[in-house]
Design a protein around this motif. Structure first.
Motif, mmCIF file in Angstrom:
data_model
loop_
_atom_site.group_PDB
_atom_site.id
_atom_site.type_symbol
_atom_site.label_atom_id
_atom_site.label_comp_id
_atom_site.label_asym_id
_atom_site.label_seq_id
_atom_site.Cartn_x
_atom_site.Cartn_y
_atom_site.Cartn_z
ATOM 1 N N ARG A 122 0.849 -1.202 0.000
ATOM 2 C CA ARG A 122 0.000 0.000 0.000
ATOM 3 C C ARG A 122 0.883 1.250 0.000
ATOM 4 O O ARG A 122 0.550 2.266 -0.601
ATOM 5 C CB ARG A 122 -0.961 -0.010 1.180
ATOM 6 N N LYS A 123 2.026 1.126 0.680
ATOM 7 C CA LYS A 123 2.931 2.283 0.749
ATOM 8 C C LYS A 123 3.698 2.477 -0.560
ATOM 9 O O LYS A 123 3.853 3.587 -1.042
ATOM 10 C CB LYS A 123 3.933 2.112 1.903
ATOM 11 N N THR A 124 4.192 1.378 -1.138
ATOM 12 C CA THR A 124 5.040 1.504 -2.335
ATOM 13 C C THR A 124 4.203 1.553 -3.618
ATOM 14 O O THR A 124 4.694 2.006 -4.655
ATOM 15 C CB THR A 124 5.999 0.294 -2.464
ATOM 16 N N GLY A 125 2.987 1.038 -3.551
ATOM 17 C CA GLY A 125 2.160 0.971 -4.756
ATOM 18 C C GLY A 125 2.568 -0.187 -5.666
ATOM 19 O O GLY A 125 2.019 -0.378 -6.740
ATOM 20 N N GLN A 126 3.540 -0.984 -5.228
ATOM 21 C CA GLN A 126 4.081 -2.079 -6.056
ATOM 22 C C GLN A 126 3.670 -3.445 -5.482
ATOM 23 O O GLN A 126 3.346 -3.535 -4.303
ATOM 24 C CB GLN A 126 5.619 -2.018 -6.043
#
Ligand code: ISE
Length: 337
Positions: free
Chosen positions: A319-323
């Motif tokens: 959720r933080k990295t979007g990856q």
């Protein structure tokens, strides 16, 4: 413990703890609640009085007590790991609500302690494994009725949350059920997970992200999507559809009468998880007590608690990295195979 009655201590007397005390007293034939503890002493005393149990001075005192054969942990999430480790050190059976711990490292410590005792001592509170619908789906998969399962579409929808809810809880308290049940249905571990951004609902009563869309890929390449609505949904509604090569399986809604009226067919849905899954909560404790008496627990293990913890961490990271993020687990100890 004699051959028939397990003396249970319950830590945490909030809504869930109280329900468990009730079912351990009046539903499960082989258990008797002898001690309770809650950090709010007054609540523990009220429960103790109602069920003719002792109110312990601390969770540790309850675990140590010679009158307690087995422990149920339904206290705040951050206290689970400490209490579980104490039970394992003392070779006591323990039932722990999810999440097993806040960090994977604590789960690893637990597995070391349990392996040293040489047998399974812990059952996780993944109640859906005892729900009739999910059990039937797993059997159909194992019997090869839909061929090889290829993907799962699922949804977890809530009407509301208790105050203090946070974005991460959508994973660690809510989607954690899908994390567990999907790997249980498919009999596989996760390779990679991702949280995808989605348009936000105006019906969220706090500042957390809602809904969230989570994607999972198993080691063998199956894909799972989980739509998580933590607030403002039309009902407490749990959907699960397994797509196989030869057919599909749908989780049934709980049995209710369908109404035909005004040129319409309708039936009611539940508003809360406690009623939607009531039977499975009863069943998980009936099986827990049998498992203790036979020294062979069958519900979700410390390994399963660990797997859900590592997967939750990877989802939070994504959720933080979007990856997409890899799910990296240690080797499984013999006692969980
Ligand atoms: C709760 O802890 C649950 O276990 C429910 O299944 C979930 O729907 C709810 O949001 C959680 O708070």
């Amino acid at each position: 413990m004699d051959n028939h009655t397990i003396r249970v201590g319950v830590i945490g007397c909030g809504a869930m703890g109280k329900e468990h005390v009730e079912r351990l007293t009046n539903v499960v034939p082989q258990t008797k609640v002898v001690a309770v503890y809650d950090y709010v002493q007054k609540i523990a005393q009220e429960v103790a009085e109602k069920y003719n149990a002792t109110s312990s001075d601390s969770g540790e005192a309850l675990i140590e007590s010679n009158d307690v054969d087995a422990v149920v942990i339904a206290s705040a999430d951050e206290t689970h790991a400490g209490y579980v480790k104490e039970c394992l050190k003392q070779n006591k059976y323990v039932f722990c609500e999810k999440p097993l711990a806040l960090t994977a490292k604590e789960c690893e410590e637990m597995m070391e302690l349990e392996a040293k005792q040489g047998h399974r001592l812990l059952q996780m509170g993944f109640n859906r494994r005892f729900d009739k619908g999910y059990i039937e789906m797993k059997k159909a998969i194992e019997d090869g009725e839909i061929g090889d399962p290829l993907m799962i579409h699922s949804a977890h929808r809530n009407i509301s949350q208790a105050s203090g809810f946070e974005t991460d809880y959508a994973i660690t308290r809510v989607a954690i059920h899908e994390i567990d049940i999907s790997r249980w249905l498919l009999g596989d571990e996760y390779e990679e997970v991702q949280v995808l951004k989605v348009k936000q609902s105006k019906r969220t009563s706090g500042g957390w992200l809602n809904p969230q869309l989570m994607m999972f890929t198993t080691k063998s390449g199956q894909r799972i999507d989980v739509e998580v609505q933590t607030d403002g949904a039309y009902a407490y509604d749990i959907r699960c559809q397994v797509i196989g090569e030869d057919g599909t399986l749908d989780l049934p809604d709980p049995a209710v009468v369908t109404k035909r009226k005004n040129q319409q067919v309708s039936y009611g849905l539940e508003d809360h998880w406690a009623s939607r899954f009531a039977d499975s909560y009863d069943e998980e404790f009936i099986e827990w007590s049998k498992g203790i008496l036979n020294d062979q627990l069958v519900g979700a293990s410390t390994w399963d608690g660990y797997a859900s913890c590592v997967t939750s961490d990877a989802l939070i990271q994504s959720r933080k990295t979007g990856q997409p993020e890899k799910v990296m687990m240690i080797e499984q100890a013999e006692i969980y195979k």
